[in-house]
Write a protein that holds these residues in place. Structure first.
Motif, PDB file in Angstrom:
ATOM      1  N   PRO A  87       0.364 -16.999   9.921  1.00  0.00           N
ATOM      2  CA  PRO A  87      -0.670 -16.392   9.088  1.00  0.00           C
ATOM      3  C   PRO A  87      -1.115 -15.027   9.609  1.00  0.00           C
ATOM      4  O   PRO A  87      -1.471 -14.154   8.810  1.00  0.00           O
ATOM      5  N   GLU A  88      -1.079 -14.829  10.919  1.00  0.00           N
ATOM      6  CA  GLU A  88      -1.460 -13.554  11.522  1.00  0.00           C
ATOM      7  C   GLU A  88      -0.514 -12.418  11.149  1.00  0.00           C
ATOM      8  O   GLU A  88      -0.843 -11.252  11.361  1.00  0.00           O
ATOM      9  N   ASP A  89       0.652 -12.744  10.614  1.00  0.00           N
ATOM     10  CA  ASP A  89       1.612 -11.727  10.194  1.00  0.00           C
ATOM     11  C   ASP A  89       1.288 -11.160   8.817  1.00  0.00           C
ATOM     12  O   ASP A  89       1.932 -10.203   8.380  1.00  0.00           O
ATOM     13  N   THR A  90       0.328 -11.743   8.142  1.00  0.00           N
ATOM     14  CA  THR A  90      -0.062 -11.265   6.820  1.00  0.00           C
ATOM     15  C   THR A  90      -0.535  -9.820   6.905  1.00  0.00           C
ATOM     16  O   THR A  90      -1.448  -9.505   7.659  1.00  0.00           O
ATOM     17  N   ALA A  91       0.098  -8.949   6.132  1.00  0.00           N
ATOM     18  CA  ALA A  91      -0.228  -7.523   6.174  1.00  0.00           C
ATOM     19  C   ALA A  91       0.620  -6.769   5.169  1.00  0.00           C
ATOM     20  O   ALA A  91       1.567  -7.310   4.597  1.00  0.00           O
ATOM     21  N   MET A  92       0.273  -5.513   4.971  1.00  0.00           N
ATOM     22  CA  MET A  92       1.126  -4.603   4.236  1.00  0.00           C
ATOM     23  C   MET A  92       2.099  -4.018   5.251  1.00  0.00           C
ATOM     24  O   MET A  92       1.671  -3.490   6.281  1.00  0.00           O
ATOM     25  N   TYR A  93       3.382  -4.115   4.970  1.00  0.00           N
ATOM     26  CA  TYR A  93       4.403  -3.627   5.883  1.00  0.00           C
ATOM     27  C   TYR A  93       4.980  -2.305   5.385  1.00  0.00           C
ATOM     28  O   TYR A  93       5.352  -2.183   4.223  1.00  0.00           O
ATOM     29  N   TYR A  94       5.060  -1.335   6.290  1.00  0.00           N
ATOM     30  CA  TYR A  94       5.522   0.001   5.958  1.00  0.00           C
ATOM     31  C   TYR A  94       6.764   0.381   6.745  1.00  0.00           C
ATOM     32  O   TYR A  94       6.869   0.095   7.935  1.00  0.00           O
ATOM     33  N   CYS A  95       7.664   1.051   6.087  1.00  0.00           N
ATOM     34  CA  CYS A  95       8.828   1.647   6.716  1.00  0.00           C
ATOM     35  C   CYS A  95       8.487   3.090   7.076  1.00  0.00           C
ATOM     36  O   CYS A  95       7.781   3.768   6.326  1.00  0.00           O
ATOM     37  N   ALA A  96       8.969   3.570   8.225  1.00  0.00           N
ATOM     38  CA  ALA A  96       8.666   4.929   8.654  1.00  0.00           C
ATOM     39  C   ALA A  96       9.855   5.567   9.357  1.00  0.00           C
ATOM     40  O   ALA A  96      10.696   4.879   9.937  1.00  0.00           O
ATOM     41  N   ALA A  97       9.898   6.893   9.316  1.00  0.00           N
ATOM     42  CA  ALA A  97      10.956   7.650   9.966  1.00  0.00           C
ATOM     43  C   ALA A  97      10.372   8.864  10.667  1.00  0.00           C
ATOM     44  O   ALA A  97       9.385   9.447  10.204  1.00  0.00           O
ATOM     45  N   ALA A  98      10.979   9.248  11.777  1.00  0.00           N
ATOM     46  CA  ALA A  98      10.533  10.404  12.542  1.00  0.00           C
ATOM     47  C   ALA A  98      11.548  11.532  12.450  1.00  0.00           C
ATOM     48  O   ALA A  98      12.744  11.298  12.267  1.00  0.00           O
ATOM     49  N   GLY A  99      11.058  12.761  12.579  1.00  0.00           N
ATOM     50  CA  GLY A  99      11.941  13.906  12.583  1.00  0.00           C
ATOM     51  C   GLY A  99      12.607  14.133  13.925  1.00  0.00           C
ATOM     52  O   GLY A  99      13.546  14.922  14.024  1.00  0.00           O
TER      53      GLY A  99
END
Length: 124
Positions: A87-99
């Motif tokens: 249940p603690e994993d409940t969240a909005m998950y985002y993908c990200a990239a760095a330059g």
């Protein structure tokens, strides 16, 4: 233009699994530092997993042993395989990239591009 689009979120019971995907356009994954982040209600965004150009990975302690980050350079797609969900994993998950390469960045820092997120909800 750089675009990151997440998919694969949903509702799962505790102990279940999900696989998130992040499709990228405007750049190739092979030379990028890529990562997954999440933000739970009332909390700040936190790093979950990161992968460098060589495939070396970094995980938050809270997900180590349960989550696996991977990428398919030919498809310009990033993945997050999540098992033993809590249940603690409940969240909005985002993908990200760095330059820049991961080597030049602090852990989970320096991300320049972000997706809009995919929601993961884990019930007890």
């Amino acid at each position: 233009q750089v675009q990151l689009v997440e998919s694969g979120g949903g509702s799962v019971q505790a102990g279940g699994s999900l696989r998130l995907s992040c499709a990228a356009s405007g750049f190739t994954y092979s030379r990028r530092c890529m990562g997954w982040f999440r933000q739970a209600p009332g909390k700040e965004r936190e790093g979950v997993a990161r992968i460098n150009s060589d495939g070396d990975t970094l995980y938050a302690d809270s997900v180590k042993g349960r989550f696996t980050i991977s990428k398919d350079n030919a498809k310009n797609t990033l993945y997050l395989q999540m098992k033993g969900l809590k249940p603690e994993d409940t969240a909005m998950y985002y993908c990200a990239a760095a330059g820049r390469r991961c080597l030049a960045l602090a852990p989970f820092g320096g991300m320049d591009y972000w997706g809009k997120g995919t929601l993961v909800t884990i019930s007890s």
